[in-house]
Design a protein around this motif. Structure first.
Motif, mmCIF file in Angstrom:
data_model
loop_
_atom_site.group_PDB
_atom_site.id
_atom_site.type_symbol
_atom_site.label_atom_id
_atom_site.label_comp_id
_atom_site.label_asym_id
_atom_site.label_seq_id
_atom_site.Cartn_x
_atom_site.Cartn_y
_atom_site.Cartn_z
ATOM 1 N N VAL A 18 0.836 -1.207 0.000
ATOM 2 C CA VAL A 18 0.000 0.000 0.000
ATOM 3 C C VAL A 18 0.860 1.242 0.000
ATOM 4 O O VAL A 18 0.600 2.223 -0.699
ATOM 5 N N GLN A 19 1.928 1.214 0.787
ATOM 6 C CA GLN A 19 2.827 2.364 0.826
ATOM 7 C C GLN A 19 3.405 2.646 -0.556
ATOM 8 O O GLN A 19 3.479 3.793 -0.987
ATOM 9 N N ALA A 20 3.800 1.589 -1.255
ATOM 10 C CA ALA A 20 4.360 1.782 -2.594
ATOM 11 C C ALA A 20 3.313 2.318 -3.556
ATOM 12 O O ALA A 20 3.596 3.194 -4.383
ATOM 13 N N ALA A 21 2.061 1.810 -3.439
ATOM 14 C CA ALA A 21 1.003 2.266 -4.341
ATOM 15 C C ALA A 21 0.674 3.732 -4.102
ATOM 16 O O ALA A 21 0.433 4.490 -5.043
ATOM 17 N N GLN A 22 0.639 4.126 -2.817
ATOM 18 C CA GLN A 22 0.343 5.513 -2.515
ATOM 19 C C GLN A 22 1.521 6.413 -2.897
ATOM 20 O O GLN A 22 1.328 7.508 -3.426
ATOM 21 N N HIS A 23 2.735 5.929 -2.651
ATOM 22 C CA HIS A 23 3.908 6.772 -2.873
ATOM 23 C C HIS A 23 4.128 7.071 -4.353
ATOM 24 O O HIS A 23 4.701 8.108 -4.692
ATOM 25 N N ARG A 24 3.635 6.203 -5.247
ATOM 26 C CA ARG A 24 3.868 6.444 -6.662
ATOM 27 C C ARG A 24 3.060 7.620 -7.192
ATOM 28 O O ARG A 24 3.283 8.057 -8.315
ATOM 29 N N ASP A 25 2.097 8.131 -6.413
ATOM 30 C CA ASP A 25 1.370 9.333 -6.813
ATOM 31 C C ASP A 25 2.116 10.610 -6.435
ATOM 32 O O ASP A 25 1.694 11.704 -6.828
ATOM 33 N N ASN A 225 -2.415 12.999 -0.720
ATOM 34 C CA ASN A 225 -2.864 11.614 -0.653
ATOM 35 C C ASN A 225 -1.676 10.662 -0.524
ATOM 36 O O ASN A 225 -1.695 9.701 0.245
ATOM 37 N N ALA A 226 -0.619 10.930 -1.291
ATOM 38 C CA ALA A 226 0.563 10.074 -1.239
ATOM 39 C C ALA A 226 1.248 10.156 0.122
ATOM 40 O O ALA A 226 1.661 9.135 0.689
ATOM 41 N N LEU A 227 1.366 11.372 0.666
ATOM 42 C CA LEU A 227 2.015 11.530 1.965
ATOM 43 C C LEU A 227 1.197 10.891 3.072
ATOM 44 O O LEU A 227 1.747 10.253 3.978
ATOM 45 N N THR A 228 -0.131 11.035 3.010
ATOM 46 C CA THR A 228 -0.989 10.425 4.020
ATOM 47 C C THR A 228 -0.915 8.906 3.957
ATOM 48 O O THR A 228 -0.848 8.221 4.982
ATOM 49 N N GLY A 229 -0.923 8.361 2.735
ATOM 50 C CA GLY A 229 -0.810 6.909 2.592
ATOM 51 C C GLY A 229 0.503 6.386 3.138
ATOM 52 O O GLY A 229 0.566 5.311 3.734
#
Length: 247
Positions: A18-25, A225-229
């Motif tokens: 999940v961290q990787a999915a969010q961080h790619r944004d 969104n990416a930072l929160t994820g």
């Protein structure tokens, strides 16, 4: 936030994916910020191009292109718009992921926008670049007619680009109604820009800067969104404490 509104509970062992999915944004969001800023800068520079609609357009255009400062401005404008278009494509990938089963419409609309933006950047400024770099292409009434044609072509390309942007924004608005992956205020703001973009030549002088403002807002949401994820994933998967030395 975009993707966290309807997110399912995440098990600790899923925290890293999940961290990787969010961080790619994050980087697409940063690219969107740069693209939006460059689009606004390009729009401001575009307002200084000569008016080609009046009876004295031939003389006005000729005198404008004779100034080296205006030639430099046109060259800078071309580079700014080209960079904005390339950065927008990077940002577009993140938008398409949020659109679910309408991602293909987002990609098609955004790609059409980018393609015609690049056409406008080249057509609207190639005359000044040619005059600046060539010793055999002077600014005379005969060549000024070519400049007028190219400026009108660039404006037509902007109209076509905004039609592509309208398709993208309509698709995102519909996706927001179904999945809530996009904040409601952002999707409705995009719908307003999309409707105005369909007015063609009567609105193309305004809608590019409205789209740029929308891109800036969407980019901020993507970054947040990416930072929160990333923070949520870190909380679900805390780092183990270092081993304590034996006494």
């Amino acid at each position: 936030m975009m993707a966290s509104q309807n997110a399912e509970p995440v098990r600790p062992d899923q925290a890293e994916p999940v961290q990787a999915a969010q961080h790619r944004d994050l980087w697409p969001g940063i690219a969107g910020l740069a693209a939006g800023g460059l689009l606004i800068a390009g729009y401001v520079l575009w307002t200084f191009t000569p008016d080609v609609s009046g009876r004295g357009a031939l003389r006005t255009v000729g005198l404008w292109y004779l100034k080296e400062s205006n030639q430099d401005q046109s060259e800078a404008l071309a580079l700014i718009l080209l960079a904005a278009g390339l950065l927008f494509l990077f940002f577009l990938v993140a938008l398409s992921r949020l659109a679910g089963n309408r991602s293909h419409l987002v990609m098609v609309g955004g790609t059409v926008f980018t393609a015609f933006l690049l056409v406008a950047a080249l057509a609207g400024n190639i005359f000044a670049i040619t005059v600046r770099t060539s010793d055999v292409f002077p600014v005379v009434p005969e060549t000024a007619l070519i400049a007028i044609l190219l400026l009108n072509t660039a404006y037509g390309a902007i109209i076509a680009a905004m039609v592509g942007a309208a398709v993208m924004l309509f698709a995102l608005w519909r996706a927001a109604q179904e999945t809530h992956a996009i904040p409601a205020w952002l999707s409705w703001a995009g719908l307003v820009v999309a409707v105005l973009s369909l007015a063609g030549p009567w609105s193309a002088w305004l809608t590019p800067i409205l789209l740029a403002a929308w891109v800036l807002a969407a980019s901020v949401v993507l970054i947040l969104n990416a930072l929160t994820g990333k923070e949520e994933a870190a909380a679900l998967n805390p780092q183990p404490l270092p081993p304590q030395p034996e006494r």
